[in-house]
Design a protein around this motif. Structure first.
Motif, PDB file in Angstrom:
ATOM      1  N   ALA A 394       0.867  -1.178   0.000  1.00 54.32           N
ATOM      2  CA  ALA A 394       0.000   0.000   0.000  1.00 54.32           C
ATOM      3  C   ALA A 394       0.904   1.228   0.000  1.00 54.32           C
ATOM      4  O   ALA A 394       1.342   1.687   1.053  1.00 54.32           O
ATOM      5  N   GLY A 395       1.216   1.713  -1.190  1.00 50.12           N
ATOM      6  CA  GLY A 395       2.073   2.877  -1.321  1.00 50.12           C
ATOM      7  C   GLY A 395       3.488   2.661  -0.860  1.00 50.12           C
ATOM      8  O   GLY A 395       4.196   3.624  -0.531  1.00 50.12           O
ATOM      9  N   GLY A 396       3.944   1.406  -0.808  1.00 50.09           N
ATOM     10  CA  GLY A 396       5.289   1.106  -0.349  1.00 50.09           C
ATOM     11  C   GLY A 396       5.450   1.180   1.157  1.00 50.09           C
ATOM     12  O   GLY A 396       6.566   1.012   1.667  1.00 50.09           O
ATOM     13  N   MET A 397       4.347   1.384   1.882  1.00 54.62           N
ATOM     14  CA  MET A 397       4.425   1.545   3.338  1.00 54.62           C
ATOM     15  C   MET A 397       3.949   0.327   4.104  1.00 54.62           C
ATOM     16  O   MET A 397       4.350   0.111   5.249  1.00 54.62           O
ATOM     17  N   LEU A 398       3.060  -0.464   3.498  1.00 59.90           N
ATOM     18  CA  LEU A 398       2.492  -1.614   4.199  1.00 59.90           C
ATOM     19  C   LEU A 398       2.366  -2.772   3.229  1.00 59.90           C
ATOM     20  O   LEU A 398       1.762  -2.629   2.159  1.00 59.90           O
ATOM     21  N   ASP A 399       2.977  -3.912   3.580  1.00 67.75           N
ATOM     22  CA  ASP A 399       2.833  -5.113   2.759  1.00 67.75           C
ATOM     23  C   ASP A 399       1.439  -5.702   2.961  1.00 67.75           C
ATOM     24  O   ASP A 399       0.999  -5.902   4.093  1.00 67.75           O
ATOM     25  N   LEU A 400       0.758  -5.972   1.850  1.00 63.76           N
ATOM     26  CA  LEU A 400      -0.577  -6.541   1.940  1.00 63.76           C
ATOM     27  C   LEU A 400      -0.486  -8.044   2.160  1.00 63.76           C
ATOM     28  O   LEU A 400       0.108  -8.761   1.356  1.00 63.76           O
TER      29      LEU A 400
END
Length: 425
Positions: A394-400
């Motif tokens: 998610a935008g390079g901030m949170l791995d789904l």
């Protein structure tokens, strides 16, 4: 089915993507060589989509910020307004990253044209159907949970309560139009009402196509990795014979195929990372609001917030007299719908990570010691790449992943507690 010739209808594994993007004006941007007429029509469709969405959003935002003084009423309006804004941002992200989406579509079509045997075709077809089923389930939830309550339920349930801003006998979708004109006279009411219906239809289509793009691309990548695993498992038998020329050729094909899949997953990440960022952030807030609506629907009905029967879109605030049960059912269905939508994004992120690990794990498990040294050493490339599996973020901030889904749900509950505390104070 050796030397398989795939029919055109089977090559088009992204047919649902084409159907969903066409009315949004996005499909011509994804084609290899669109005509000038197609591009012109696409621009016109995009203009109309943005116009209908903004026609619903701008008066409602103005109403929330400058006119509405009741905190509970503002909270009630934030749900539908937030959902519309979320999907408008996702629509903009799709248009912005059209080149990455186009590359992914071209690679999918190329992979289907390269299929030469039954086993590969069955693997790709199985994964294609998984992506299609995820899309259909998402569409079923979002359309039935939204459009039915948007168009049918207000008239089946009778006239809503009166309001200082809205009439007492005609349901509207969003408030705020009375500043400029009377929205309850004929034919102005019909124009406003059906424009809101059309805007909701656009919003639900954007939600569905966002899910479809992510699901179709990731499941195709998963199918390609499964094909690589099949090739690796059949490689050892080739290493026993005296002629190693064919073996080296097949090993090179496996390495090139794996590299192509890695490039494909990079394009997927570029194409959907902003969509996923908006989805995760906005869904956390809106799920929190829906949970709040489910818990306070009876209070809202009796406190005068029912003067806003206008929320007949995705998060319609339908609180008629003696309709607390209907309101709870409505909000619960919408809560399930949005929760399932974010679950799909997290599930495909988990799926891609597991499949990338699977490629390296399979390369390690085969009887590589039976292969010639130079050929066996090539497996190190696949194993090394699998140690850092591709991810959807998610935008390079949170791995789904599935753990991310639990994080989103827990965070929404935290926000719910803060919201109830702020209201109580």
């Amino acid at each position: 089915m050796s030397d398989l010739a795939i029919p055109a209808k089977e090559i088009n594994a992204i047919v649902l993507t084409r159907w969903l993007l066409t009315p949004l004006g996005g499909w011509p941007l994804m084609k290899k060589s669109p005509s000038t007429g197609e591009l012109f029509i696409a621009i016109i469709l995009q203009f109309f989509c943005y116009s209908f969405i903004l026609f619903a959003l701008i008066p409602a935002i103005f109403h929330i910020v400058f006119r509405e003084k009741n905190l509970s009423a503002k909270i009630a309006l934030c749900g539908p307004v937030g959902f519309f804004m979320m999907n408008m941002l996702k629509y903009s992200a799709i248009i912005r990253h059209r080149k990455s989406i186009k590359k992914c579509i071209e690679m999918i079509e190329t992979d289907w044209k390269k299929v030469h045997n039954d086993k590969e075709w069955n693997i790709m077809r199985k994964n294609q159907l998984i992506g299609r089923k995820l899309t259909i389930v998402c569409a079923s939830f979002i359309y039935t949970g939204g459009m039915s309550y948007h168009t049918v339920m207000p008239f089946l349930m009778g006239s809503p309560a009166s309001s200082e801003y809205c009439g007492d006998d005609r349901p509207l979708v969003f408030p705020g139009y009375d500043v400029l004109f009377d929205p309850l006279i004929t034919p102005v009411y019909e124009i406003v009402y059906f424009s809101h219906c059309f805007a909701a239809l656009i919003i639900y289509t954007i939600t569905t196509v966002s899910c479809n793009i992510a699901a179709s691309f990731v499941t195709h990548a998963s199918g390609q990795i499964e094909i690589i695993v099949e090739k690796l498992n059949s490689l050892v038998g080739e290493g026993i014979g005296p002629d190693q020329k064919c073996l080296h050729k097949k090993m090179g094909d496996i390495v090139r195929h794996h590299g192509r899949v890695i490039r494909f997953t990079r394009n997927i990440e570029t194409a959907v990372r902003e969509i996923c960022l908006v989805e995760v952030f906005a869904s956390t807030i809106i799920i929190c609001l829906l949970e709040y609506y489910c818990l306070t629907v009876e209070k809202c009905t009796k406190s005068g917030i029912k003067k806003y029967p206008v929320f007949l879109s995705e998060f319609c605030f339908q609180t008629w007299n003696e309709s607390e049960t209907i309101g709870i059912i409505t909000y619960f269905l919408l809560l399930v719908s949005l929760s399932f939508n974010i679950f799909i994004f997290c599930y495909i992120g988990e799926l891609l990570k597991e499949k990338c690990y699977e490629a390296g794990y399979s390369a390690y498990l085969i009887d590589w010691y039976r292969l010639p040294p130079n050929t066996a050493a090539t497996l190190i490339l696949i194993i090394a790449n699998a140690q850092v599996p591709r991810k959807i973020t998610a935008g390079g901030m949170l791995d789904l992943s599935l753990s991310s889904f639990l994080t989103v749900m827990k965070t929404s509950l935290v926000y719910l507690n803060l919201l109830r505390t702020a209201e109580a104070s």
